[in-house]
Design a protein around this motif. Sequence first.
Motif, PDB file in Angstrom:
ATOM      1  N   LYS A 165       0.832  -1.198   0.000  1.00  0.00           N
ATOM      2  CA  LYS A 165       0.000   0.000   0.000  1.00  0.00           C
ATOM      3  C   LYS A 165       0.872   1.255   0.000  1.00  0.00           C
ATOM      4  O   LYS A 165       2.000   1.230   0.467  1.00  0.00           O
ATOM      5  CB  LYS A 165      -0.895   0.000   1.227  1.00  0.00           C
ATOM      6  CG  LYS A 165      -1.959  -1.080   1.167  1.00  0.00           C
ATOM      7  CD  LYS A 165      -2.903  -0.934   2.338  1.00  0.00           C
ATOM      8  CE  LYS A 165      -3.684  -2.211   2.526  1.00  0.00           C
ATOM      9  NZ  LYS A 165      -4.287  -2.301   3.844  1.00  0.00           N
ATOM     10  N   LEU A 214      -8.803   7.056   4.681  1.00  0.00           N
ATOM     11  CA  LEU A 214      -9.756   5.944   4.588  1.00  0.00           C
ATOM     12  C   LEU A 214     -10.267   5.813   3.160  1.00  0.00           C
ATOM     13  O   LEU A 214     -10.518   6.818   2.484  1.00  0.00           O
ATOM     14  CB  LEU A 214     -10.954   6.234   5.492  1.00  0.00           C
ATOM     15  CG  LEU A 214     -10.748   6.022   6.992  1.00  0.00           C
ATOM     16  CD1 LEU A 214     -11.696   6.900   7.787  1.00  0.00           C
ATOM     17  CD2 LEU A 214     -10.943   4.549   7.334  1.00  0.00           C
ATOM     18  N   ASN A 223     -12.263   0.272   0.777  1.00  0.00           N
ATOM     19  CA  ASN A 223     -11.861  -1.026   1.337  1.00  0.00           C
ATOM     20  C   ASN A 223     -11.789  -1.013   2.865  1.00  0.00           C
ATOM     21  O   ASN A 223     -11.618  -2.055   3.487  1.00  0.00           O
ATOM     22  CB  ASN A 223     -10.481  -1.440   0.810  1.00  0.00           C
ATOM     23  CG  ASN A 223     -10.511  -1.650  -0.679  1.00  0.00           C
ATOM     24  OD1 ASN A 223     -11.504  -2.144  -1.201  1.00  0.00           O
ATOM     25  ND2 ASN A 223      -9.452  -1.242  -1.368  1.00  0.00           N
ATOM     26  N   ASP A 224     -11.904   0.180   3.467  1.00  0.00           N
ATOM     27  CA  ASP A 224     -11.834   0.287   4.931  1.00  0.00           C
ATOM     28  C   ASP A 224     -13.209   0.333   5.582  1.00  0.00           C
ATOM     29  O   ASP A 224     -13.312   0.446   6.808  1.00  0.00           O
ATOM     30  CB  ASP A 224     -11.060   1.560   5.333  1.00  0.00           C
ATOM     31  CG  ASP A 224      -9.647   1.557   4.813  1.00  0.00           C
ATOM     32  OD1 ASP A 224      -8.945   0.550   5.033  1.00  0.00           O
ATOM     33  OD2 ASP A 224      -9.248   2.543   4.169  1.00  0.00           O
ATOM     34  N   LYS A 225     -14.273   0.263   4.745  1.00  0.00           N
ATOM     35  CA  LYS A 225     -15.631   0.442   5.299  1.00  0.00           C
ATOM     36  C   LYS A 225     -15.915  -0.549   6.414  1.00  0.00           C
ATOM     37  O   LYS A 225     -16.380  -0.170   7.495  1.00  0.00           O
ATOM     38  CB  LYS A 225     -16.681   0.275   4.200  1.00  0.00           C
ATOM     39  CG  LYS A 225     -16.859   1.518   3.353  1.00  0.00           C
ATOM     40  CD  LYS A 225     -17.950   1.318   2.313  1.00  0.00           C
ATOM     41  CE  LYS A 225     -18.101   2.573   1.464  1.00  0.00           C
ATOM     42  NZ  LYS A 225     -18.927   2.357   0.293  1.00  0.00           N
ATOM     43  N   PHE A 232     -13.927  -2.313   8.300  1.00  0.00           N
ATOM     44  CA  PHE A 232     -13.082  -2.055   9.478  1.00  0.00           C
ATOM     45  C   PHE A 232     -13.628  -0.870  10.275  1.00  0.00           C
ATOM     46  O   PHE A 232     -13.770  -0.929  11.498  1.00  0.00           O
ATOM     47  CB  PHE A 232     -11.637  -1.782   9.036  1.00  0.00           C
ATOM     48  CG  PHE A 232     -10.761  -1.339  10.167  1.00  0.00           C
ATOM     49  CD1 PHE A 232     -10.314  -2.248  11.111  1.00  0.00           C
ATOM     50  CD2 PHE A 232     -10.393  -0.002  10.307  1.00  0.00           C
ATOM     51  CE1 PHE A 232      -9.518  -1.833  12.186  1.00  0.00           C
ATOM     52  CE2 PHE A 232      -9.605   0.422  11.365  1.00  0.00           C
ATOM     53  CZ  PHE A 232      -9.161  -0.504  12.303  1.00  0.00           C
ATOM     54  N   PHE A 233     -13.956   0.212   9.566  1.00  0.00           N
ATOM     55  CA  PHE A 233     -14.411   1.436  10.230  1.00  0.00           C
ATOM     56  C   PHE A 233     -15.731   1.186  10.970  1.00  0.00           C
ATOM     57  O   PHE A 233     -15.927   1.640  12.097  1.00  0.00           O
ATOM     58  CB  PHE A 233     -14.571   2.553   9.184  1.00  0.00           C
ATOM     59  CG  PHE A 233     -14.740   3.916   9.771  1.00  0.00           C
ATOM     60  CD1 PHE A 233     -13.680   4.571  10.364  1.00  0.00           C
ATOM     61  CD2 PHE A 233     -15.984   4.545   9.744  1.00  0.00           C
ATOM     62  CE1 PHE A 233     -13.836   5.842  10.919  1.00  0.00           C
ATOM     63  CE2 PHE A 233     -16.151   5.808  10.292  1.00  0.00           C
ATOM     64  CZ  PHE A 233     -15.078   6.455  10.878  1.00  0.00           C
ATOM     65  N   VAL A 239      -6.549   6.304   8.652  1.00  0.00           N
ATOM     66  CA  VAL A 239      -6.527   4.893   9.029  1.00  0.00           C
ATOM     67  C   VAL A 239      -5.062   4.481   9.116  1.00  0.00           C
ATOM     68  O   VAL A 239      -4.229   4.923   8.317  1.00  0.00           O
ATOM     69  CB  VAL A 239      -7.337   4.017   8.040  1.00  0.00           C
ATOM     70  CG1 VAL A 239      -6.840   4.112   6.623  1.00  0.00           C
ATOM     71  CG2 VAL A 239      -7.363   2.573   8.504  1.00  0.00           C
ATOM     72  N   ASP A 280      -2.323   1.397   9.323  1.00  0.00           N
ATOM     73  CA  ASP A 280      -2.069  -0.028   9.027  1.00  0.00           C
ATOM     74  C   ASP A 280      -0.813  -0.508   9.739  1.00  0.00           C
ATOM     75  O   ASP A 280       0.160   0.252   9.896  1.00  0.00           O
ATOM     76  CB  ASP A 280      -1.748  -0.223   7.532  1.00  0.00           C
ATOM     77  CG  ASP A 280      -2.934  -0.036   6.626  1.00  0.00           C
ATOM     78  OD1 ASP A 280      -4.073  -0.039   7.104  1.00  0.00           O
ATOM     79  OD2 ASP A 280      -2.695   0.102   5.401  1.00  0.00           O
ATOM     80  N   ASP A 290      -2.637  -5.196   7.959  1.00  0.00           N
ATOM     81  CA  ASP A 290      -3.910  -5.071   8.695  1.00  0.00           C
ATOM     82  C   ASP A 290      -4.144  -3.632   9.135  1.00  0.00           C
ATOM     83  O   ASP A 290      -3.218  -2.980   9.621  1.00  0.00           O
ATOM     84  CB  ASP A 290      -3.878  -5.907   9.991  1.00  0.00           C
ATOM     85  CG  ASP A 290      -3.883  -7.384   9.713  1.00  0.00           C
ATOM     86  OD1 ASP A 290      -4.289  -7.779   8.612  1.00  0.00           O
ATOM     87  OD2 ASP A 290      -3.488  -8.140  10.624  1.00  0.00           O
ATOM     88  N   GLN A 291      -5.411  -3.200   9.048  1.00  0.00           N
ATOM     89  CA  GLN A 291      -5.751  -1.909   9.652  1.00  0.00           C
ATOM     90  C   GLN A 291      -5.797  -2.126  11.161  1.00  0.00           C
ATOM     91  O   GLN A 291      -6.343  -3.132  11.614  1.00  0.00           O
ATOM     92  CB  GLN A 291      -7.136  -1.418   9.224  1.00  0.00           C
ATOM     93  CG  GLN A 291      -7.350  -1.336   7.737  1.00  0.00           C
ATOM     94  CD  GLN A 291      -8.282  -2.428   7.276  1.00  0.00           C
ATOM     95  OE1 GLN A 291      -8.185  -3.565   7.715  1.00  0.00           O
ATOM     96  NE2 GLN A 291      -9.171  -2.081   6.369  1.00  0.00           N
TER      97      GLN A 291
END
Length: 174
Positions: free
Chosen positions: A2, A16, A19-21, A23-24, A66, A68, A74-75
Amino acid sequence: MKEYLFESKRLGFRVLDDNDKAFFINLGQDPEVMKYLPAIESEEKLLEKMVSLQEFHRNLGYTFWVVDHKETGDQLGIIGVKPVSFEAFFTPAIEIGWRVAKKFWRQGFAFEAATRCLEFAKEKNIAKEIIAFTSFDNLSSQGVMRKLNMKHIGDFDYPHSEENIKHLAFRIEL
Ligand SMILES: CC(C)(COP(=O)(O)OP(=O)(O)OC[C@H]1O[C@@H](n2cnc3c(N)ncnc32)[C@H](O)[C@@H]1OP(=O)(O)O)[C@@H](O)C(=O)NCCC(=O)NCCS
């Protein structure tokens, strides 16, 4: 691999994205993570919040990013700086805030990330000082503030919360 806006030893910081939805939302709906924060919000509200964090970065060049774990990708949390959204004795001001997924607690990630965000704020001349605040009973968050060498500057009633209203404010000069 990333792409990161900036990095610390173990961590990479990004805005963010879609793809972070998950997780968030999971983070914002975890009762333990949210124990001392304003009430758990609906998926819809959290997605609106995510868009507003993206807009802060677009407009100002900083936000709650966010974070990582670079080694695994990993977040692990949401950490960063943004303008305080209410009036209090210390506003207008820029705050630093942190929210870390439970499985990553007590491994020094909030401290490492916050230290890097304060360096970023200084490098980019975002503010001369940064504020942090938390409820009286959130001892873990107060611990992060004290470890960062932030100083307790007073107490106030946090307007966004029905419970845990009494808050402590901390400040650090950059
Ligand atoms: C607060 C939070 C971000 C801390 O994250 P973390 O990655 O576990 O923190 P660190 O491991 O970097 O800890 C830094 C220091 O904070 C203090 N601390 C962290 N967790 C603590 C706990 N459970 N009890 C007491 N002190 C604690 C310690 O002083 C620690 O330093 P040490 O490990 O050398 O003793 C995390 O507990 C969290 O996300 N909580 C829920 C969300 C929240 O309340 N956010 C703050 C809203 S204001």
